[in-house]
Design a protein around this motif. Sequence first.
Motif, PDB file in Angstrom:
ATOM      1  N   LEU A  58      -3.284   0.019   4.902  1.00 47.42           N
ATOM      2  CA  LEU A  58      -2.083   0.860   4.816  1.00 47.42           C
ATOM      3  C   LEU A  58      -0.828  -0.006   4.686  1.00 47.42           C
ATOM      4  N   SER A  59      -0.783  -1.117   5.395  1.00 48.02           N
ATOM      5  CA  SER A  59       0.353  -2.039   5.275  1.00 48.02           C
ATOM      6  C   SER A  59       0.471  -2.574   3.850  1.00 48.02           C
ATOM      7  N   ALA A  60      -0.658  -2.922   3.247  1.00 51.06           N
ATOM      8  CA  ALA A  60      -0.653  -3.431   1.866  1.00 51.06           C
ATOM      9  C   ALA A  60      -0.184  -2.350   0.898  1.00 51.06           C
ATOM     10  N   LEU A  61      -0.661  -1.136   1.082  1.00 54.83           N
ATOM     11  CA  LEU A  61      -0.235  -0.030   0.220  1.00 54.83           C
ATOM     12  C   LEU A  61       1.260   0.226   0.360  1.00 54.83           C
ATOM     13  N   TYR A  62       1.744   0.198   1.586  1.00 57.83           N
ATOM     14  CA  TYR A  62       3.160   0.448   1.841  1.00 57.83           C
ATOM     15  C   TYR A  62       4.026  -0.675   1.266  1.00 57.83           C
ATOM     16  N   ALA A  63       3.585  -1.915   1.418  1.00 58.67           N
ATOM     17  CA  ALA A  63       4.353  -3.064   0.934  1.00 58.67           C
ATOM     18  C   ALA A  63       4.359  -3.163  -0.585  1.00 58.67           C
ATOM     19  N   CYS A  68      -1.110  -0.738  -5.750  1.00 59.90           N
ATOM     20  CA  CYS A  68      -1.748  -1.840  -5.028  1.00 59.90           C
ATOM     21  C   CYS A  68      -3.139  -2.014  -5.631  1.00 59.90           C
ATOM     22  N   ASP A  69      -3.417  -3.196  -6.148  1.00 63.18           N
ATOM     23  CA  ASP A  69      -4.702  -3.410  -6.820  1.00 63.18           C
ATOM     24  C   ASP A  69      -5.769  -3.941  -5.864  1.00 63.18           C
ATOM     25  N   MET A  70      -6.990  -4.028  -6.366  1.00 59.15           N
ATOM     26  CA  MET A  70      -8.120  -4.477  -5.551  1.00 59.15           C
ATOM     27  C   MET A  70      -7.914  -5.877  -4.974  1.00 59.15           C
ATOM     28  N   PRO A  71      -7.459  -6.860  -5.773  1.00 59.81           N
ATOM     29  CA  PRO A  71      -7.271  -8.192  -5.164  1.00 59.81           C
ATOM     30  C   PRO A  71      -6.322  -8.181  -3.966  1.00 59.81           C
ATOM     31  N   ARG A  72      -5.285  -7.379  -4.029  1.00 60.46           N
ATOM     32  CA  ARG A  72      -4.323  -7.334  -2.915  1.00 60.46           C
ATOM     33  C   ARG A  72      -4.959  -6.702  -1.676  1.00 60.46           C
ATOM     34  N   PRO A 123       5.109   9.376  -3.338  1.00 60.46           N
ATOM     35  CA  PRO A 123       6.493   9.220  -2.850  1.00 60.46           C
ATOM     36  C   PRO A 123       6.731   9.943  -1.522  1.00 60.46           C
ATOM     37  N   GLU A 124       6.155  11.137  -1.381  1.00 60.62           N
ATOM     38  CA  GLU A 124       6.317  11.884  -0.137  1.00 60.62           C
ATOM     39  C   GLU A 124       5.680  11.131   1.028  1.00 60.62           C
ATOM     40  N   SER A 125       4.504  10.567   0.796  1.00 60.52           N
ATOM     41  CA  SER A 125       3.800   9.818   1.838  1.00 60.52           C
ATOM     42  C   SER A 125       4.579   8.571   2.238  1.00 60.52           C
ATOM     43  N   ARG A 126       5.118   7.890   1.252  1.00 68.52           N
ATOM     44  CA  ARG A 126       5.934   6.700   1.527  1.00 68.52           C
ATOM     45  C   ARG A 126       7.137   7.091   2.401  1.00 68.52           C
ATOM     46  N   GLY A 127       7.738   8.247   2.105  1.00 69.48           N
ATOM     47  CA  GLY A 127       8.864   8.735   2.893  1.00 69.48           C
ATOM     48  C   GLY A 127       8.469   9.032   4.329  1.00 69.48           C
ATOM     49  N   ILE A 128       7.298   9.651   4.515  1.00 68.69           N
ATOM     50  CA  ILE A 128       6.816   9.964   5.864  1.00 68.69           C
ATOM     51  C   ILE A 128       6.599   8.676   6.651  1.00 68.69           C
ATOM     52  N   ILE A 129       5.953   7.705   6.032  1.00 71.23           N
ATOM     53  CA  ILE A 129       5.679   6.434   6.710  1.00 71.23           C
ATOM     54  C   ILE A 129       6.993   5.723   7.041  1.00 71.23           C
TER      55      ILE A 129
END
Length: 142
Positions: A58-63, A68-72, A123-129
Amino acid sequence: MWAEASSSAGARRIDPTAALRERIEILEEENRQLRELLVPKLTFPAEWKLDPGESRVLSALYAARGVCDMPRLLYALTYMRGGRQTEPVRTTVDIRLCKLRRKLRPYSIEISTIRGVGWSLTPESRGIISYVLDRAHEARAS
């Protein structure tokens, strides 16, 4: 064996091993800082009941601020846990994403799959986080 360096005070010896050790120390610190930028260590609410691997994903997705690709994600699962014991495989990422989606659904947080590219938070999820992280930061500051 040692190189001589001239200065206004005269010649002095430079230990090449010491110079290399110092350079390695500097590079390791730069590497640590870059890893932290790639996948910051964020603290999510306890009620989300995320395990450490899910938190790293989740941190990687948020950052990522986009896709966010597989290597990340593999990087997040491998290096951000503080070691390199075993390399996770694609199925590990898939399992983490599945569990993460299930745990975050009650909080209206969605992870989108972009076929052939990777994953992203809506975008909505990013806002919630962002809101939740900001509130937690404010609570710690007071």
